[in-house]
Motif scaffolding. Structure first.
Motif, PDB file in Angstrom:
ATOM      1  N   MET A 196     -55.522  32.474 -22.497  1.00 23.53           N
ATOM      2  CA  MET A 196     -53.825  31.921 -22.807  1.00 23.53           C
ATOM      3  C   MET A 196     -53.411  31.185 -21.937  1.00 23.53           C
ATOM      4  N   LYS A 197     -52.577  30.222 -22.290  1.00 21.35           N
ATOM      5  CA  LYS A 197     -51.856  29.090 -21.545  1.00 21.35           C
ATOM      6  C   LYS A 197     -50.621  29.580 -21.593  1.00 21.35           C
ATOM      7  N   TYR A 198     -49.849  28.737 -20.585  1.00 23.65           N
ATOM      8  CA  TYR A 198     -48.191  29.062 -20.619  1.00 23.65           C
ATOM      9  C   TYR A 198     -47.623  27.536 -20.761  1.00 23.65           C
ATOM     10  N   PHE A 199     -46.514  27.477 -21.139  1.00 23.78           N
ATOM     11  CA  PHE A 199     -45.919  26.272 -21.459  1.00 23.78           C
ATOM     12  C   PHE A 199     -44.161  26.430 -21.214  1.00 23.78           C
ATOM     13  N   ALA A 200     -43.650  25.398 -20.367  1.00 18.49           N
ATOM     14  CA  ALA A 200     -42.339  25.322 -19.972  1.00 18.49           C
ATOM     15  C   ALA A 200     -41.605  24.357 -21.034  1.00 18.49           C
ATOM     16  N   ALA A 201     -40.502  25.177 -21.864  1.00 15.44           N
ATOM     17  CA  ALA A 201     -39.877  24.359 -23.024  1.00 15.44           C
ATOM     18  C   ALA A 201     -38.705  24.095 -22.516  1.00 15.44           C
ATOM     19  N   LEU A 202     -38.489  22.763 -22.046  1.00 14.70           N
ATOM     20  CA  LEU A 202     -37.000  22.331 -21.505  1.00 14.70           C
ATOM     21  C   LEU A 202     -36.204  22.089 -22.815  1.00 14.70           C
ATOM     22  N   SER A 203     -35.004  22.691 -22.830  1.00 16.44           N
ATOM     23  CA  SER A 203     -34.081  22.266 -24.034  1.00 16.44           C
ATOM     24  C   SER A 203     -32.788  21.996 -23.515  1.00 16.44           C
ATOM     25  N   PRO A 204     -32.736  20.572 -23.265  1.00 15.32           N
ATOM     26  CA  PRO A 204     -31.257  19.961 -22.733  1.00 15.32           C
ATOM     27  C   PRO A 204     -30.484  20.086 -23.885  1.00 15.32           C
ATOM     28  N   MET A 205     -29.092  20.365 -23.385  1.00 16.67           N
ATOM     29  CA  MET A 205     -27.926  20.248 -24.483  1.00 16.67           C
ATOM     30  C   MET A 205     -27.834  18.884 -25.233  1.00 16.67           C
ATOM     31  N   LYS A 206     -27.718  18.971 -26.568  1.00 18.58           N
ATOM     32  CA  LYS A 206     -27.499  17.735 -27.335  1.00 18.58           C
ATOM     33  C   LYS A 206     -26.126  17.768 -27.866  1.00 18.58           C
ATOM     34  N   ASP A 207     -25.992  19.037 -28.540  1.00 12.56           N
ATOM     35  CA  ASP A 207     -24.456  19.227 -28.967  1.00 12.56           C
ATOM     36  C   ASP A 207     -23.778  20.704 -28.576  1.00 12.56           C
ATOM     37  N   GLU A 208     -22.812  20.628 -27.749  1.00  6.89           N
ATOM     38  CA  GLU A 208     -22.176  22.056 -27.480  1.00  6.89           C
ATOM     39  C   GLU A 208     -21.644  22.768 -28.562  1.00  6.89           C
ATOM     40  N   GLN A 209     -20.976  22.343 -29.205  1.00  8.27           N
ATOM     41  CA  GLN A 209     -20.644  22.987 -30.662  1.00  8.27           C
ATOM     42  C   GLN A 209     -21.520  23.563 -31.689  1.00  8.27           C
ATOM     43  N   LYS A 210     -22.587  22.851 -31.793  1.00 11.81           N
ATOM     44  CA  LYS A 210     -23.845  23.295 -32.427  1.00 11.81           C
ATOM     45  C   LYS A 210     -24.467  24.602 -31.616  1.00 11.81           C
ATOM     46  N   SER A 211     -24.674  24.389 -30.337  1.00 12.75           N
ATOM     47  CA  SER A 211     -25.337  25.249 -29.766  1.00 12.75           C
ATOM     48  C   SER A 211     -24.554  26.726 -29.576  1.00 12.75           C
ATOM     49  N   ALA A 212     -23.331  26.415 -29.668  1.00 10.43           N
ATOM     50  CA  ALA A 212     -22.540  27.832 -29.849  1.00 10.43           C
ATOM     51  C   ALA A 212     -22.648  28.211 -31.260  1.00 10.43           C
ATOM     52  N   GLU A 213     -22.540  27.564 -32.098  1.00 12.75           N
ATOM     53  CA  GLU A 213     -22.608  28.095 -33.515  1.00 12.75           C
ATOM     54  C   GLU A 213     -23.926  28.602 -33.776  1.00 12.75           C
ATOM     55  N   TYR A 214     -25.138  28.149 -33.396  1.00 12.59           N
ATOM     56  CA  TYR A 214     -26.358  28.601 -33.596  1.00 12.59           C
ATOM     57  C   TYR A 214     -26.900  29.547 -32.262  1.00 12.59           C
ATOM     58  N   ARG A 215     -26.176  29.957 -31.504  1.00 17.86           N
ATOM     59  CA  ARG A 215     -26.553  30.823 -30.463  1.00 17.86           C
ATOM     60  C   ARG A 215     -27.251  31.943 -30.805  1.00 17.86           C
ATOM     61  N   ALA A 216     -26.469  32.926 -31.734  1.00 16.40           N
ATOM     62  CA  ALA A 216     -27.053  34.225 -32.097  1.00 16.40           C
ATOM     63  C   ALA A 216     -28.295  33.798 -32.684  1.00 16.40           C
ATOM     64  N   GLU A 217     -28.224  32.967 -33.629  1.00 15.18           N
ATOM     65  CA  GLU A 217     -29.769  32.864 -34.287  1.00 15.18           C
ATOM     66  C   GLU A 217     -30.798  32.452 -33.534  1.00 15.18           C
ATOM     67  N   HIS A 218     -30.567  31.419 -32.447  1.00 18.42           N
ATOM     68  CA  HIS A 218     -31.608  31.042 -31.423  1.00 18.42           C
ATOM     69  C   HIS A 218     -31.908  32.437 -30.743  1.00 18.42           C
ATOM     70  N   LEU A 219     -31.033  33.181 -30.294  1.00 21.78           N
ATOM     71  CA  LEU A 219     -31.485  34.320 -29.672  1.00 21.78           C
ATOM     72  C   LEU A 219     -32.433  35.466 -30.506  1.00 21.78           C
ATOM     73  N   GLU A 220     -31.936  35.685 -31.593  1.00 21.73           N
ATOM     74  CA  GLU A 220     -32.810  36.308 -32.351  1.00 21.73           C
ATOM     75  C   GLU A 220     -34.248  35.880 -32.678  1.00 21.73           C
ATOM     76  N   PHE A 221     -34.506  34.179 -32.604  1.00 25.56           N
ATOM     77  CA  PHE A 221     -35.511  33.673 -32.764  1.00 25.56           C
ATOM     78  C   PHE A 221     -36.149  34.019 -31.417  1.00 25.56           C
ATOM     79  N   LEU A 222     -35.739  33.912 -30.471  1.00 22.53           N
ATOM     80  CA  LEU A 222     -36.521  34.060 -29.048  1.00 22.53           C
ATOM     81  C   LEU A 222     -36.979  35.574 -29.066  1.00 22.53           C
ATOM     82  N   LYS A 223     -35.864  36.646 -29.441  1.00 22.22           N
ATOM     83  CA  LYS A 223     -36.432  37.830 -29.540  1.00 22.22           C
ATOM     84  C   LYS A 223     -37.701  38.209 -30.268  1.00 22.22           C
ATOM     85  N   ALA A 224     -37.581  37.752 -31.537  1.00 20.02           N
ATOM     86  CA  ALA A 224     -39.012  37.778 -32.438  1.00 20.02           C
ATOM     87  C   ALA A 224     -40.281  37.129 -31.772  1.00 20.02           C
TER      88      ALA A 224
END
Length: 92
Positions: free
Chosen positions: A1-29
């Motif tokens: 097993m290997k490890y990978f760092a995924a940096l996710s710089p902000m591109k659009d603050e409004q979209k980030s706020a809009e999709y935050r819940a979906e993103h967190l559910e994705f990460l939880k899964a």
């Protein structure tokens, strides 16, 4: 097993706020499936970091393409294989 760092710089603050819940559910899964070791946002609002566990960079790239932040243009992503050496425990 290997490890990978995924940096996710902000591109659009409004979209980030809009999709935050979906993103967190994705990460939880992904964490429940054993593919995310840890994740978190940068406190200065610059974006966030996810540490993935996988067999290859291509596998992580495929996973990240499904992240709602990436799919919806809220964040960019930059992935690097991470050679985690050890973890430290400090006594108080």
């Amino acid at each position: 097993m290997k490890y990978f760092a995924a940096l996710s710089p902000m591109k659009d603050e409004q979209k980030s706020a809009e999709y935050r819940a979906e993103h967190l559910e994705f990460l939880k899964a992904q964490a429940q499936a054993g593919r995310v070791l840890m994740n978190g946002r940068f406190t200065d609002g610059a974006g966030g970091l996810v540490i993935y566990q996988a067999d290859s960079l291509e596998e992580v790239q495929g996973i990240v393409k499904e992240d709602p932040y990436v799919v919806n243009g809220a964040r960019d992503v930059e992935i690097h294989e991470w050679d985690m050496q050890t973890t430290y425990t400090f006594e108080k």
